[in-house]
Motif scaffolding. Structure first.
Motif, PDB file in Angstrom:
ATOM      1  N   VAL A  57       0.845  -1.206   0.000  1.00 36.82           N
ATOM      2  CA  VAL A  57       0.000   0.000   0.000  1.00 36.82           C
ATOM      3  C   VAL A  57       0.878   1.253   0.000  1.00 36.82           C
ATOM      4  CG1 VAL A  57      -1.654   1.353   1.366  1.00 36.82           C
ATOM      5  CG2 VAL A  57      -2.019  -1.101   1.018  1.00 36.82           C
ATOM      6  N   ASN A  58       1.903   1.271   0.846  1.00 33.19           N
ATOM      7  CA  ASN A  58       2.786   2.439   0.906  1.00 33.19           C
ATOM      8  C   ASN A  58       3.555   2.627  -0.399  1.00 33.19           C
ATOM      9  OD1 ASN A  58       2.001   3.108   3.508  1.00 33.19           O
ATOM     10  ND2 ASN A  58       3.613   1.904   4.457  1.00 33.19           N
ATOM     11  N   ALA A  59       4.019   1.530  -0.985  1.00 32.90           N
ATOM     12  CA  ALA A  59       4.733   1.622  -2.267  1.00 32.90           C
ATOM     13  C   ALA A  59       3.805   2.168  -3.349  1.00 32.90           C
ATOM     14  CB  ALA A  59       5.273   0.251  -2.668  1.00 32.90           C
ATOM     15  N   ALA A  60       2.553   1.741  -3.331  1.00 33.94           N
ATOM     16  CA  ALA A  60       1.589   2.223  -4.332  1.00 33.94           C
ATOM     17  C   ALA A  60       1.297   3.706  -4.149  1.00 33.94           C
ATOM     18  CB  ALA A  60       0.297   1.419  -4.248  1.00 33.94           C
ATOM     19  N   SER A  61       1.073   4.135  -2.900  1.00 33.70           N
ATOM     20  CA  SER A  61       0.751   5.548  -2.678  1.00 33.70           C
ATOM     21  C   SER A  61       1.944   6.440  -3.003  1.00 33.70           C
ATOM     22  CB  SER A  61       0.245   5.786  -1.254  1.00 33.70           C
ATOM     23  OG  SER A  61       1.229   5.457  -0.309  1.00 33.70           O
ATOM     24  N   ASP A  62       3.156   5.983  -2.650  1.00 36.72           N
ATOM     25  CA  ASP A  62       4.357   6.756  -2.997  1.00 36.72           C
ATOM     26  C   ASP A  62       4.554   6.796  -4.513  1.00 36.72           C
ATOM     27  OD1 ASP A  62       4.869   7.275  -0.343  1.00 36.72           O
ATOM     28  OD2 ASP A  62       6.474   5.797  -0.146  1.00 36.72           O
ATOM     29  N   GLY A  63       4.300   5.669  -5.162  1.00 33.01           N
ATOM     30  CA  GLY A  63       4.442   5.610  -6.619  1.00 33.01           C
ATOM     31  C   GLY A  63       3.468   6.535  -7.329  1.00 33.01           C
ATOM     32  N   SER A  98       2.379  -0.200 -12.416  1.00 34.29           N
ATOM     33  CA  SER A  98       1.663  -1.257 -13.148  1.00 34.29           C
ATOM     34  C   SER A  98       2.078  -2.639 -12.656  1.00 34.29           C
ATOM     35  CB  SER A  98       1.927  -1.158 -14.645  1.00 34.29           C
ATOM     36  OG  SER A  98       1.387   0.030 -15.153  1.00 34.29           O
ATOM     37  N   ALA A  99       3.371  -2.827 -12.457  1.00 34.06           N
ATOM     38  CA  ALA A  99       3.869  -4.110 -11.953  1.00 34.06           C
ATOM     39  C   ALA A  99       3.356  -4.365 -10.535  1.00 34.06           C
ATOM     40  CB  ALA A  99       5.394  -4.127 -11.979  1.00 34.06           C
ATOM     41  N   LEU A 100       3.330  -3.325  -9.726  1.00 33.90           N
ATOM     42  CA  LEU A 100       2.845  -3.439  -8.352  1.00 33.90           C
ATOM     43  C   LEU A 100       1.356  -3.799  -8.326  1.00 33.90           C
ATOM     44  CD1 LEU A 100       3.555  -3.027  -5.324  1.00 33.90           C
ATOM     45  CD2 LEU A 100       2.888  -0.654  -5.617  1.00 33.90           C
ATOM     46  N   LYS A 101       0.603  -3.157  -9.202  1.00 37.07           N
ATOM     47  CA  LYS A 101      -0.843  -3.425  -9.273  1.00 37.07           C
ATOM     48  C   LYS A 101      -1.100  -4.887  -9.670  1.00 37.07           C
ATOM     49  CE  LYS A 101      -5.083  -1.642 -11.278  1.00 37.07           C
ATOM     50  NZ  LYS A 101      -5.692  -0.749 -12.230  1.00 37.07           N
ATOM     51  N   ALA A 102      -0.362  -5.374 -10.633  1.00 37.83           N
ATOM     52  CA  ALA A 102      -0.525  -6.766 -11.071  1.00 37.83           C
ATOM     53  C   ALA A 102      -0.181  -7.724  -9.930  1.00 37.83           C
ATOM     54  CB  ALA A 102       0.358  -7.039 -12.285  1.00 37.83           C
ATOM     55  N   LEU A 103       0.872  -7.427  -9.192  1.00 35.66           N
ATOM     56  CA  LEU A 103       1.268  -8.267  -8.066  1.00 35.66           C
ATOM     57  C   LEU A 103       0.204  -8.241  -6.971  1.00 35.66           C
ATOM     58  CD1 LEU A 103       3.349 -10.068  -6.633  1.00 35.66           C
ATOM     59  CD2 LEU A 103       4.514  -7.980  -5.874  1.00 35.66           C
ATOM     60  N   ALA A 104      -0.332  -7.062  -6.686  1.00 35.33           N
ATOM     61  CA  ALA A 104      -1.371  -6.941  -5.653  1.00 35.33           C
ATOM     62  C   ALA A 104      -2.610  -7.745  -6.030  1.00 35.33           C
ATOM     63  CB  ALA A 104      -1.726  -5.478  -5.443  1.00 35.33           C
ATOM     64  N   LYS A 107      -2.040 -11.318  -5.416  1.00 36.17           N
ATOM     65  CA  LYS A 107      -2.011 -11.648  -3.985  1.00 36.17           C
ATOM     66  C   LYS A 107      -3.331 -11.332  -3.287  1.00 36.17           C
ATOM     67  CE  LYS A 107       2.151 -13.005  -4.343  1.00 36.17           C
ATOM     68  NZ  LYS A 107       2.446 -14.422  -4.254  1.00 36.17           N
ATOM     69  N   GLY A 108      -4.283 -10.759  -4.008  1.00 37.34           N
ATOM     70  CA  GLY A 108      -5.573 -10.418  -3.405  1.00 37.34           C
ATOM     71  C   GLY A 108      -5.501  -9.240  -2.454  1.00 37.34           C
ATOM     72  N   LEU A 109      -4.556  -8.320  -2.705  1.00 34.52           N
ATOM     73  CA  LEU A 109      -4.402  -7.140  -1.857  1.00 34.52           C
ATOM     74  C   LEU A 109      -5.030  -5.926  -2.524  1.00 34.52           C
ATOM     75  CD1 LEU A 109      -0.695  -7.663  -0.759  1.00 34.52           C
ATOM     76  CD2 LEU A 109      -2.743  -8.002   0.639  1.00 34.52           C
ATOM     77  N   VAL A 110      -5.543  -5.017  -1.708  1.00 38.73           N
ATOM     78  CA  VAL A 110      -6.157  -3.785  -2.191  1.00 38.73           C
ATOM     79  C   VAL A 110      -5.108  -2.683  -2.149  1.00 38.73           C
ATOM     80  CG1 VAL A 110      -7.968  -2.073  -1.753  1.00 38.73           C
ATOM     81  CG2 VAL A 110      -8.415  -4.506  -1.334  1.00 38.73           C
ATOM     82  N   LEU A 111      -4.981  -1.950  -3.252  1.00 36.99           N
ATOM     83  CA  LEU A 111      -4.084  -0.796  -3.298  1.00 36.99           C
ATOM     84  C   LEU A 111      -4.915   0.475  -3.416  1.00 36.99           C
ATOM     85  CD1 LEU A 111      -1.290  -2.004  -5.754  1.00 36.99           C
ATOM     86  CD2 LEU A 111      -1.305  -2.091  -3.258  1.00 36.99           C
ATOM     87  N   PRO A 112      -4.377   1.603  -2.965  1.00 37.46           N
ATOM     88  CA  PRO A 112      -5.134   2.854  -3.082  1.00 37.46           C
ATOM     89  C   PRO A 112      -5.329   3.238  -4.549  1.00 37.46           C
ATOM     90  CG  PRO A 112      -2.913   3.268  -2.256  1.00 37.46           C
ATOM     91  CD  PRO A 112      -3.095   1.788  -2.313  1.00 37.46           C
ATOM     92  N   GLY A 113      -6.510   3.747  -4.851  1.00 36.55           N
ATOM     93  CA  GLY A 113      -6.812   4.158  -6.218  1.00 36.55           C
ATOM     94  C   GLY A 113      -6.451   5.607  -6.483  1.00 36.55           C
ATOM     95  N   ASP A 164       7.238 -13.477  -3.759  1.00 36.02           N
ATOM     96  CA  ASP A 164       6.995 -12.594  -4.908  1.00 36.02           C
ATOM     97  C   ASP A 164       7.145 -11.129  -4.519  1.00 36.02           C
ATOM     98  OD1 ASP A 164       6.502 -14.787  -6.565  1.00 36.02           O
ATOM     99  OD2 ASP A 164       4.345 -14.761  -6.135  1.00 36.02           O
ATOM    100  N   ILE A 165       6.678 -10.792  -3.332  1.00 35.68           N
ATOM    101  CA  ILE A 165       6.821  -9.411  -2.848  1.00 35.68           C
ATOM    102  C   ILE A 165       8.295  -9.116  -2.574  1.00 35.68           C
ATOM    103  CG2 ILE A 165       6.229  -7.816  -0.961  1.00 35.68           C
ATOM    104  CD1 ILE A 165       3.467  -9.226  -0.866  1.00 35.68           C
ATOM    105  N   ARG A 166       8.998 -10.105  -2.020  1.00 37.42           N
ATOM    106  CA  ARG A 166      10.448  -9.969  -1.806  1.00 37.42           C
ATOM    107  C   ARG A 166      11.143  -9.727  -3.145  1.00 37.42           C
ATOM    108  NH1 ARG A 166      10.601 -14.103   1.482  1.00 37.42           N
ATOM    109  NH2 ARG A 166      11.250 -15.590  -0.099  1.00 37.42           N
ATOM    110  N   GLY A 167      10.754 -10.486  -4.166  1.00 38.65           N
ATOM    111  CA  GLY A 167      11.328 -10.334  -5.499  1.00 38.65           C
ATOM    112  C   GLY A 167      11.038  -8.978  -6.114  1.00 38.65           C
ATOM    113  N   PHE A 168       9.812  -8.493  -5.931  1.00 33.01           N
ATOM    114  CA  PHE A 168       9.434  -7.173  -6.442  1.00 33.01           C
ATOM    115  C   PHE A 168      10.305  -6.097  -5.797  1.00 33.01           C
ATOM    116  CE2 PHE A 168       7.095  -3.211  -5.921  1.00 33.01           C
ATOM    117  CZ  PHE A 168       6.741  -2.923  -7.239  1.00 33.01           C
ATOM    118  N   ALA A 169      10.435  -6.171  -4.473  1.00 32.06           N
ATOM    119  CA  ALA A 169      11.249  -5.186  -3.752  1.00 32.06           C
ATOM    120  C   ALA A 169      12.707  -5.253  -4.203  1.00 32.06           C
ATOM    121  CB  ALA A 169      11.133  -5.421  -2.245  1.00 32.06           C
TER     122      ALA A 169
END
Length: 194
Positions: A57-63, A98-104, A107-113, A164-169
């Motif tokens: 979520v923090n990575a998405a909002s910062d992005g 875009s990559a973060l959104k696909a990963l979320a 993983k079934g995670l909600v990111l800020p819109g 996968d999140i470790r890999g993304f980071a």
């Protein structure tokens, strides 16, 4: 279909309420955190998984903020180096988002819109500036934001519970480090401006 005279006005009020500006006043970042915590709580998962979700979520909002501020810099910056940096940030962070959104989604995670309250405040502050004051503040913000992001991404590249999140980071930590170095160079140039 038959509509009761009482139900129709109530449904119209609900519909109008959903469209009103006040309905959109929720902080998208806080809402995404809440949705993830609720899901994670329901699934009885570990604290490490909660940390993964918070990182996402923090990575998405910062992005999102990096993209919006990059666009703003392209419009408002007076220094070519700042304009170029803004363009680079908008493009690079849009790609990472875009990559973060696909990963979320995977993983079934909600990111800020949209931008959270804190990010909106940063955007408002910078959009109110002009000339070299904008260039200086924008670059100072980019240095501070990228330092924070590099730390978070490096930590999660080692500590994330999910591979996968470790890999993304791990993939984006060096990119953010490059952004930080670029930001520091441009910041050094604009600090001398009157």
């Amino acid at each position: 279909m038959f509509y009761s005279p009482r139900i129709l006005p109530l449904s119209l009020l609900l519909l109008l309420g959903a469209c009103s500006p006040d309905a959109g006043q929720k902080d998208p970042v806080a809402e995404a955190q809440f949705q993830n915590e609720k899901r994670i709580g329901n699934e009885n998962v570990t604290e490490k998984q909660e940390r993964d979700a918070e990182f996402m979520v923090n990575a998405a909002s910062d992005g999102l903020l990096e993209v919006e501020l990059g666009k703003l810099a392209q419009q408002k910056a007076t220094t070519p180096a700042v304009k170029n940096f803004g363009q680079h940030m908008a493009e690079q962070h849009a790609e990472a988002n875009s990559a973060l959104k696909a990963l979320a989604e995977q993983k079934g995670l909600v990111l800020p819109g949209g931008l959270g309250n804190e990010q909106q405040e940063t955007y408002r502050e910078l959009s109110g500036l002009t000339g070299s004051a904008f260039d200086k503040q924008y670059m100072a913000a980019m240095v501070a934001d990228h330092k924070k992001d590099v730390d978070a991404f490096e930590d999660m590249s080692e500590d994330a519970y999910d591979g996968d999140i470790r890999g993304f980071a791990a993939k984006y930590a060096p990119v953010l480090k490059q952004h930080l170095e670029m930001a520091e160079q441009v910041n050094d140039q604009v600090e001398e401006l009157p």
